[in-house]
Structures are given as structure tokens and as C-alpha cells.
Scaffold this motif. Structure first.
Motif, mmCIF file in Angstrom:
data_model
loop_
_atom_site.group_PDB
_atom_site.id
_atom_site.type_symbol
_atom_site.label_atom_id
_atom_site.label_comp_id
_atom_site.label_asym_id
_atom_site.label_seq_id
_atom_site.Cartn_x
_atom_site.Cartn_y
_atom_site.Cartn_z
ATOM 1 N N LYS A 42 -1.933 -9.336 -6.204
ATOM 2 C CA LYS A 42 -0.841 -9.457 -7.172
ATOM 3 C C LYS A 42 0.299 -8.523 -6.804
ATOM 4 O O LYS A 42 0.143 -7.593 -6.020
ATOM 5 C CB LYS A 42 -1.345 -9.120 -8.576
ATOM 6 C CG LYS A 42 -2.425 -10.063 -9.090
ATOM 7 C CD LYS A 42 -2.825 -9.688 -10.504
ATOM 8 C CE LYS A 42 -3.896 -10.622 -11.036
ATOM 9 N NZ LYS A 42 -4.311 -10.261 -12.420
ATOM 10 N N GLY A 43 1.451 -8.780 -7.416
ATOM 11 C CA GLY A 43 2.566 -7.875 -7.233
ATOM 12 C C GLY A 43 2.419 -6.655 -8.120
ATOM 13 O O GLY A 43 1.635 -6.649 -9.064
ATOM 14 N N PRO A 44 3.151 -5.591 -7.826
ATOM 15 C CA PRO A 44 3.103 -4.399 -8.671
ATOM 16 C C PRO A 44 3.526 -4.710 -10.105
ATOM 17 O O PRO A 44 4.442 -5.498 -10.339
ATOM 18 C CB PRO A 44 4.102 -3.446 -8.002
ATOM 19 C CG PRO A 44 4.169 -3.909 -6.585
ATOM 20 C CD PRO A 44 4.022 -5.399 -6.655
ATOM 21 N N PHE A 89 1.218 3.139 -7.602
ATOM 22 C CA PHE A 89 2.372 3.618 -6.847
ATOM 23 C C PHE A 89 3.333 4.354 -7.766
ATOM 24 O O PHE A 89 3.620 3.889 -8.869
ATOM 25 C CB PHE A 89 3.151 2.453 -6.235
ATOM 26 C CG PHE A 89 2.417 1.687 -5.173
ATOM 27 C CD1 PHE A 89 1.735 0.526 -5.484
ATOM 28 C CD2 PHE A 89 2.427 2.128 -3.858
ATOM 29 C CE1 PHE A 89 1.066 -0.183 -4.498
ATOM 30 C CE2 PHE A 89 1.761 1.424 -2.874
ATOM 31 C CZ PHE A 89 1.076 0.265 -3.199
ATOM 32 N N GLY A 107 6.049 5.444 -3.056
ATOM 33 C CA GLY A 107 5.053 6.224 -2.333
ATOM 34 C C GLY A 107 4.037 5.300 -1.687
ATOM 35 O O GLY A 107 4.090 4.083 -1.835
ATOM 36 N N GLN A 108 3.075 5.891 -0.970
ATOM 37 C CA GLN A 108 2.090 5.102 -0.242
ATOM 38 C C GLN A 108 1.020 4.505 -1.136
ATOM 39 O O GLN A 108 0.355 3.554 -0.761
ATOM 40 C CB GLN A 108 1.428 5.965 0.845
ATOM 41 C CG GLN A 108 2.368 6.285 1.990
ATOM 42 C CD GLN A 108 2.888 5.039 2.665
ATOM 43 O OE1 GLN A 108 2.127 4.198 3.127
ATOM 44 N NE2 GLN A 108 4.212 4.882 2.727
ATOM 45 N N TYR B 35 11.032 -6.746 -0.757
ATOM 46 C CA TYR B 35 10.260 -5.669 -0.154
ATOM 47 C C TYR B 35 9.230 -6.274 0.798
ATOM 48 O O TYR B 35 8.839 -7.426 0.666
ATOM 49 C CB TYR B 35 9.504 -4.856 -1.208
ATOM 50 C CG TYR B 35 10.359 -4.093 -2.181
ATOM 51 C CD1 TYR B 35 10.842 -4.696 -3.341
ATOM 52 C CD2 TYR B 35 10.687 -2.759 -1.950
ATOM 53 C CE1 TYR B 35 11.618 -3.995 -4.248
ATOM 54 C CE2 TYR B 35 11.461 -2.040 -2.853
ATOM 55 C CZ TYR B 35 11.919 -2.665 -3.995
ATOM 56 O OH TYR B 35 12.687 -1.963 -4.885
ATOM 57 N N GLN B 37 5.336 -5.367 2.356
ATOM 58 C CA GLN B 37 4.175 -4.507 2.166
ATOM 59 C C GLN B 37 3.135 -4.854 3.216
ATOM 60 O O GLN B 37 2.552 -5.934 3.198
ATOM 61 C CB GLN B 37 3.589 -4.674 0.763
ATOM 62 C CG GLN B 37 2.449 -3.720 0.461
ATOM 63 C CD GLN B 37 1.967 -3.825 -0.972
ATOM 64 O OE1 GLN B 37 1.996 -4.888 -1.581
ATOM 65 N NE2 GLN B 37 1.525 -2.696 -1.543
ATOM 66 N N GLN B 41 -0.462 -0.353 2.710
ATOM 67 C CA GLN B 41 0.731 0.495 2.729
ATOM 68 C C GLN B 41 1.543 0.342 1.452
ATOM 69 O O GLN B 41 1.274 -0.522 0.621
ATOM 70 C CB GLN B 41 1.602 0.133 3.935
ATOM 71 C CG GLN B 41 0.930 0.330 5.274
ATOM 72 C CD GLN B 41 0.607 1.781 5.545
ATOM 73 O OE1 GLN B 41 1.445 2.667 5.365
ATOM 74 N NE2 GLN B 41 -0.610 2.050 5.963
ATOM 75 N N GLY B 42 2.548 1.193 1.331
ATOM 76 C CA GLY B 42 3.469 1.087 0.216
ATOM 77 C C GLY B 42 4.489 -0.008 0.450
ATOM 78 O O GLY B 42 4.388 -0.794 1.381
ATOM 79 N N LEU B 43 5.472 -0.045 -0.408
ATOM 80 C CA LEU B 43 6.495 -1.075 -0.337
ATOM 81 C C LEU B 43 7.695 -0.579 0.458
ATOM 82 O O LEU B 43 8.230 0.492 0.188
ATOM 83 C CB LEU B 43 6.936 -1.479 -1.738
ATOM 84 C CG LEU B 43 6.043 -2.457 -2.483
ATOM 85 C CD1 LEU B 43 4.729 -1.805 -2.884
ATOM 86 C CD2 LEU B 43 6.756 -3.019 -3.684
ATOM 87 N N PHE B 45 11.511 -1.245 1.331
ATOM 88 C CA PHE B 45 12.707 -1.940 0.841
ATOM 89 C C PHE B 45 13.357 -2.708 1.975
ATOM 90 O O PHE B 45 13.515 -2.207 3.091
ATOM 91 C CB PHE B 45 13.685 -0.922 0.265
ATOM 92 C CG PHE B 45 15.061 -1.475 0.005
ATOM 93 C CD1 PHE B 45 16.086 -1.272 0.909
ATOM 94 C CD2 PHE B 45 15.320 -2.221 -1.127
ATOM 95 C CE1 PHE B 45 17.357 -1.778 0.683
ATOM 96 C CE2 PHE B 45 16.586 -2.728 -1.367
ATOM 97 C CZ PHE B 45 17.611 -2.508 -0.456
ATOM 98 N N LEU B 91 7.366 -9.210 -0.948
ATOM 99 C CA LEU B 91 7.475 -9.178 -2.404
ATOM 100 C C LEU B 91 8.926 -9.257 -2.841
ATOM 101 O O LEU B 91 9.805 -8.636 -2.240
ATOM 102 C CB LEU B 91 6.856 -7.890 -2.950
ATOM 103 C CG LEU B 91 5.328 -7.788 -2.839
ATOM 104 C CD1 LEU B 91 4.894 -6.342 -2.924
ATOM 105 C CD2 LEU B 91 4.657 -8.597 -3.926
ATOM 106 N N PHE B 110 7.998 -7.730 -10.478
ATOM 107 C CA PHE B 110 7.630 -8.300 -9.191
ATOM 108 C C PHE B 110 6.941 -9.657 -9.309
ATOM 109 O O PHE B 110 6.213 -9.935 -10.269
ATOM 110 C CB PHE B 110 6.676 -7.351 -8.452
ATOM 111 C CG PHE B 110 7.345 -6.145 -7.886
ATOM 112 C CD1 PHE B 110 7.619 -5.039 -8.672
ATOM 113 C CD2 PHE B 110 7.727 -6.110 -6.545
ATOM 114 C CE1 PHE B 110 8.249 -3.912 -8.140
ATOM 115 C CE2 PHE B 110 8.351 -4.997 -6.014
ATOM 116 C CZ PHE B 110 8.614 -3.902 -6.811
ATOM 117 N N ALA B 112 4.226 -12.332 -7.218
ATOM 118 C CA ALA B 112 2.918 -12.114 -6.605
ATOM 119 C C ALA B 112 3.007 -11.975 -5.091
ATOM 120 O O ALA B 112 2.052 -11.554 -4.444
ATOM 121 C CB ALA B 112 1.972 -13.252 -6.960
#
Lengths: 116, 119
Positions: A42-44, A89, A107-108, B35, B37, B41-43, B45, B91, B110, B112
């Protein structure tokens, strides 16, 4: 360059315990912070936000604390449940100002695992 | 639905092919973000659209990446001549955007995501 990072990549807790997820940021101009929860596939999803003129904000079972002196942000989850298992996050924005625009720096992430 | 919608949900392509990823933002949101991903890892931009202003493309990793937003609503992210390192989840997010007043929040909502696999 500026960055947002997390102290711990993983956190395992027992159901019912309180969880604390930490985040450090380095951009002193950051004035708006958001916590997101991301479940697998899923997305954040937005959890809670805080502006730099506050040091604490509470939601339902969640509290965000902001310490601008040491540039530290934390998310506290009370009575953690298995459904809270996800990646969390923190994100910061240094351009919120008086407008609603914000390019977020993420952040990670911290993986939270809640054991029944 | 009322949320951000992305399509396709999964895309498998061969190296060198072009791909287009679509994002339908929340109705009334003037700001739209892309974004990337990578696994675990993080997102990262990529690009930001705000109303009719020129987009902020500062996050696009190379000139193979481009995006457009037609009519201030739907956006398409295009990756040309895909490479294996482009494999990731892409994303899209939208928010109320600028000019919404001091109390407005720039909370990004966001979709999915589209999982892109380049073979």
C-alpha cells in the motif's frame, strides 16, 4: 545536503506494549513534520503531523513529540496492536511557512513488528 | 472512490522499452507529487505539480524521466528506454496545495503505487 533519518531500522514489540519510533532531522529550517504508516503493498498513510511551534501533539493512540533543540522527532504508539505492524516514515518540510505547499523529505523508515 | 488512484498496479517491461504510469489525484487537490520507492527504502521525490505553475522537476534522476499533468488533474509519468535500475514502486500523491490559507495542511495523500519491473 539536508536529510531526515531514523535511528532504528526495526522495532519488535509485544501486543499491548507502547512503541516509540525515533527520527532525527538535520534541516534547521524544517517547520513541519509528518508521520506516515505504510503497510505492505500500500501507499503511505497519514498518521499525524506537527508544526514547529508545537512540541507535542496527540491523536488517537499516537503522540508525536518534537525537540527542536536536538532536531529530534518521535512517534509514540500506545497499546500497540498487531494491526500497527508496518513501516513508519517521518517526513519533513522546510517550506510550509504560511502556505500549504510542501515538498516532503522522507526518512528511510522503521519496520515495526507487533507480536501477539 | 475518493482516494488517489494509480494504474497499472503492476507493470513488467523489457529493458529499453518506454512505460507510462498514470495517476488520478483526489478531486480538488491542486498539488500532485511523484515519488519512487526502491525495495526496503524510503521515498525519493521525483516531481511536483502545483496548479498552472511550472513543475518542480528537481528530483527526476535523468532525462529519460518526464511527467505531465493535463487539465490540472490526471498526471502521467513516462520513463523512456527503461533500465533495470528503474525497477521500483512509483507512488503518486496529491494535496490541497498552495493558496489554501494558513490552516490548510499540506498533507499528501498517496495512491497504492505502480510496481515497475524491468527485465
Amino acid at each position: 545536503g539536508e536529510s531526515v533519518g531514523l535511528h532504528l531500522p526495526t522495532l519488535s514489540v509485544q501486543e499491548g506494549d507502547n512503541s516509540i519510533i525515533n527520527c532525527a532531522y538535520s534541516n534547521s529550517a524544517s517547520d513541519y513534520f509528518i508521520w506516515y504508516k505504510q503497510e505492505s503493498g500500500k501507499g503511505p498513510q497519514f498518521i499525524i503531523d506537527i508544526r514547529s511551534n508545537m512540541d507535542k501533539r496527540q491523536g488517537q493512540r499516537v503522540t508525536v513529540l518534537l525537540n527542536k533543540t536536538v532536531k529530534h522527532l518521535s512517534l509514540q504508539i500506545a497499546a500497540t496492536q498487531p494491526g500497527d505492524s508496518a513501516v513508519y516514515f517521518c517526513a519533513e518540510n522546510a517550506n510550509a511557512g504560511g502556505t500549504s505547499y510542501g515538498k516532503l523529505t522522507f526518512g528511510q523508515g522503521t519496520i515495526l513488528t507487533v507480536h501477539p | 472512490g475518493a482516494g488517489v488512484s494509480q494504474s497499472p498496479s503492476n507493470k513488467v517491461t523489457e529493458k529499453g522499452k518506454d512505460v507510462e504510469l498514470r495517476c488520478d489525484p483526489i478531486s480538488g487537490h491542486t498539488a500532485l507529487y511523484w515519488y519512487r520507492q526502491s525495495l526496503g527504502q524510503g521515498l525519493e521525490f521525483l516531481i511536483y505539480f502545483q496548479g498552472n505553475s511550472a513543475p518542480d522537476k528537481s528530483g527526476l534522476p535523468s532525462d529519460r524521466f518526464s511527467a505531465e499533468r493535463t487539465g490540472g488533474s490526471v498526471s502521467t509519468l513516462t520513463i523512456q528506454r527503461t533500465q533495470q535500475e528503474d525497477s521500483a514502486v512509483y507512488l503518486c500523491a496529491s494535496s490541497l496545495g498552495e493558496g489554501q490559507g494558513l490552516k490548510a495542511k499540506n498533507i499528501q495523500y498517496f495512491g497504492a503505487g505502480t510496481r515497475l519491473s524491468v527485465l
